[in-house]
Design an enzyme around this catalytic site. Structure first.
Site, PDB file in Angstrom:
ATOM      1  N   ASP A  31       0.846  -1.196   0.000  1.00  0.00           N
ATOM      2  CA  ASP A  31       0.000   0.000   0.000  1.00  0.00           C
ATOM      3  C   ASP A  31       0.884   1.249   0.000  1.00  0.00           C
ATOM      4  O   ASP A  31       1.871   1.325   0.728  1.00  0.00           O
ATOM      5  CB  ASP A  31      -0.922  -0.003   1.229  1.00  0.00           C
ATOM      6  CG  ASP A  31      -2.054   1.002   1.105  1.00  0.00           C
ATOM      7  OD1 ASP A  31      -3.223   0.567   1.011  1.00  0.00           O
ATOM      8  OD2 ASP A  31      -1.771   2.226   1.092  1.00  0.00           O
ATOM      9  N   ILE A  32       0.513   2.232  -0.797  1.00  0.00           N
ATOM     10  CA  ILE A  32       1.327   3.453  -0.937  1.00  0.00           C
ATOM     11  C   ILE A  32       1.249   4.331   0.321  1.00  0.00           C
ATOM     12  O   ILE A  32       2.143   5.153   0.556  1.00  0.00           O
ATOM     13  CB  ILE A  32       0.872   4.239  -2.196  1.00  0.00           C
ATOM     14  CG1 ILE A  32       1.977   5.141  -2.711  1.00  0.00           C
ATOM     15  CG2 ILE A  32      -0.395   5.046  -1.927  1.00  0.00           C
ATOM     16  CD1 ILE A  32       1.707   5.698  -4.110  1.00  0.00           C
ATOM     17  N   ASN A  87     -12.897  -3.058   2.629  1.00  0.00           N
ATOM     18  CA  ASN A  87     -13.801  -1.913   2.738  1.00  0.00           C
ATOM     19  C   ASN A  87     -14.745  -1.934   1.540  1.00  0.00           C
ATOM     20  O   ASN A  87     -14.297  -2.078   0.400  1.00  0.00           O
ATOM     21  CB  ASN A  87     -13.012  -0.596   2.740  1.00  0.00           C
ATOM     22  CG  ASN A  87     -12.145  -0.459   3.979  1.00  0.00           C
ATOM     23  OD1 ASN A  87     -12.561  -0.803   5.081  1.00  0.00           O
ATOM     24  ND2 ASN A  87     -10.931   0.040   3.806  1.00  0.00           N
ATOM     25  N   GLY A  93     -15.521   3.676   3.582  1.00  0.00           N
ATOM     26  CA  GLY A  93     -14.344   4.424   3.144  1.00  0.00           C
ATOM     27  C   GLY A  93     -13.626   3.814   1.962  1.00  0.00           C
ATOM     28  O   GLY A  93     -12.444   4.098   1.745  1.00  0.00           O
ATOM     29  N   GLN A  94     -14.314   2.978   1.188  1.00  0.00           N
ATOM     30  CA  GLN A  94     -13.646   2.418  -0.004  1.00  0.00           C
ATOM     31  C   GLN A  94     -13.303   3.556  -0.956  1.00  0.00           C
ATOM     32  O   GLN A  94     -14.177   4.349  -1.334  1.00  0.00           O
ATOM     33  CB  GLN A  94     -14.554   1.402  -0.710  1.00  0.00           C
ATOM     34  CG  GLN A  94     -13.846   0.734  -1.889  1.00  0.00           C
ATOM     35  CD  GLN A  94     -14.712  -0.291  -2.615  1.00  0.00           C
ATOM     36  OE1 GLN A  94     -15.889  -0.474  -2.295  1.00  0.00           O
ATOM     37  NE2 GLN A  94     -14.133  -0.953  -3.598  1.00  0.00           N
ATOM     38  N   SER A  95     -12.022   3.636  -1.335  1.00  0.00           N
ATOM     39  CA  SER A  95     -11.574   4.741  -2.191  1.00  0.00           C
ATOM     40  C   SER A  95     -11.153   4.282  -3.578  1.00  0.00           C
ATOM     41  O   SER A  95     -11.072   5.100  -4.493  1.00  0.00           O
ATOM     42  CB  SER A  95     -10.435   5.507  -1.524  1.00  0.00           C
ATOM     43  OG  SER A  95      -9.342   4.660  -1.291  1.00  0.00           O
ATOM     44  N   HIS A 100     -10.301  -5.262  -3.243  1.00  0.00           N
ATOM     45  CA  HIS A 100      -8.980  -5.534  -2.661  1.00  0.00           C
ATOM     46  C   HIS A 100      -9.106  -5.881  -1.194  1.00  0.00           C
ATOM     47  O   HIS A 100      -9.943  -5.327  -0.485  1.00  0.00           O
ATOM     48  CB  HIS A 100      -8.031  -4.341  -2.852  1.00  0.00           C
ATOM     49  CG  HIS A 100      -8.589  -3.035  -2.411  1.00  0.00           C
ATOM     50  ND1 HIS A 100      -9.486  -2.308  -3.170  1.00  0.00           N
ATOM     51  CD2 HIS A 100      -8.413  -2.312  -1.278  1.00  0.00           C
ATOM     52  CE1 HIS A 100      -9.816  -1.203  -2.527  1.00  0.00           C
ATOM     53  NE2 HIS A 100      -9.184  -1.186  -1.367  1.00  0.00           N
ATOM     54  N   LEU A 101      -8.249  -6.783  -0.783  1.00  0.00           N
ATOM     55  CA  LEU A 101      -8.171  -7.206   0.612  1.00  0.00           C
ATOM     56  C   LEU A 101      -6.942  -6.539   1.221  1.00  0.00           C
ATOM     57  O   LEU A 101      -5.829  -6.720   0.701  1.00  0.00           O
ATOM     58  CB  LEU A 101      -8.021  -8.726   0.643  1.00  0.00           C
ATOM     59  CG  LEU A 101      -7.997  -9.428   1.991  1.00  0.00           C
ATOM     60  CD1 LEU A 101      -9.397  -9.477   2.581  1.00  0.00           C
ATOM     61  CD2 LEU A 101      -7.479 -10.854   1.827  1.00  0.00           C
ATOM     62  N   HIS A 102      -7.132  -5.782   2.292  1.00  0.00           N
ATOM     63  CA  HIS A 102      -5.992  -5.216   3.013  1.00  0.00           C
ATOM     64  C   HIS A 102      -5.424  -6.287   3.948  1.00  0.00           C
ATOM     65  O   HIS A 102      -6.187  -6.944   4.673  1.00  0.00           O
ATOM     66  CB  HIS A 102      -6.427  -4.038   3.894  1.00  0.00           C
ATOM     67  CG  HIS A 102      -6.926  -2.834   3.160  1.00  0.00           C
ATOM     68  ND1 HIS A 102      -6.166  -1.701   2.976  1.00  0.00           N
ATOM     69  CD2 HIS A 102      -8.116  -2.580   2.566  1.00  0.00           C
ATOM     70  CE1 HIS A 102      -6.870  -0.788   2.314  1.00  0.00           C
ATOM     71  NE2 HIS A 102      -8.057  -1.296   2.051  1.00  0.00           N
TER      72      HIS A 102
END
Ligand code: AMP
Ligand code: ZN
Length: 114
Positions: A31-32, A87, A93-95, A100-102
């Protein structure tokens, strides 16, 4: 692939990312804006906007995402614990509208999440 999708572009190597895992169906990268010492994003190559958009045929893929998370957690020595999060939608808060799975680990986490 969806032409305007950031994560489809990362999968296609059109945008750089620190890739940590790839197979024919799934890819994972750092993640950035990491929220923990380890913060990886694990995605299907198939463009699906969110968990709201999955269909019956996506069962194997959804399990696959969690299996890759478990494998990467072992590789990153997260034996003390880790968290996997998806999310979905505005309230969560999905952006980025590519499923995707964090995978978060390397620090203590609170519950409930914010
Ligand atoms: P979410 O808010 O659940 O949709 O998660 C999107 C995640 O993508 C956030 O944690 C961002 O930091 C991350 N992100 C956004 N752009 C990039 C990028 N170019 N490379 C890596 N991670 C990104
Ligand atoms: Zn996409």
């Amino acid at each position: 692939m969806s032409a305007d999708c950031l994560f489809c572009k990362i999968a296609a190597k059109q945008i750089p990312a620190k890739m940590v895992y790839e197979d024919p169906d799934v890819f994972a990268f750092e993640d950035i804006g990491p929220q923990a010492p380890t913060h990886l994003l694990i995605c299907p190559r198939k463009h699906i906007a969110s968990l709201e958009d999955v269909t019956d045929g996506d069962e194997l893929m959804l399990g696959h995402l969690q299996m890759v998370a478990a494998k990467l957690a072992r590789e990153k020595n997260l034996q003390q614990g880790f968290r996997t999060v998806i999310n979905t939608g505005q309230n969560a808060g999905q952006s980025v509208l590519h499923l995707h799975l964090h995978l978060l680990g390397g620090r203590n986490m609170r519950w409930p999440p914010g």
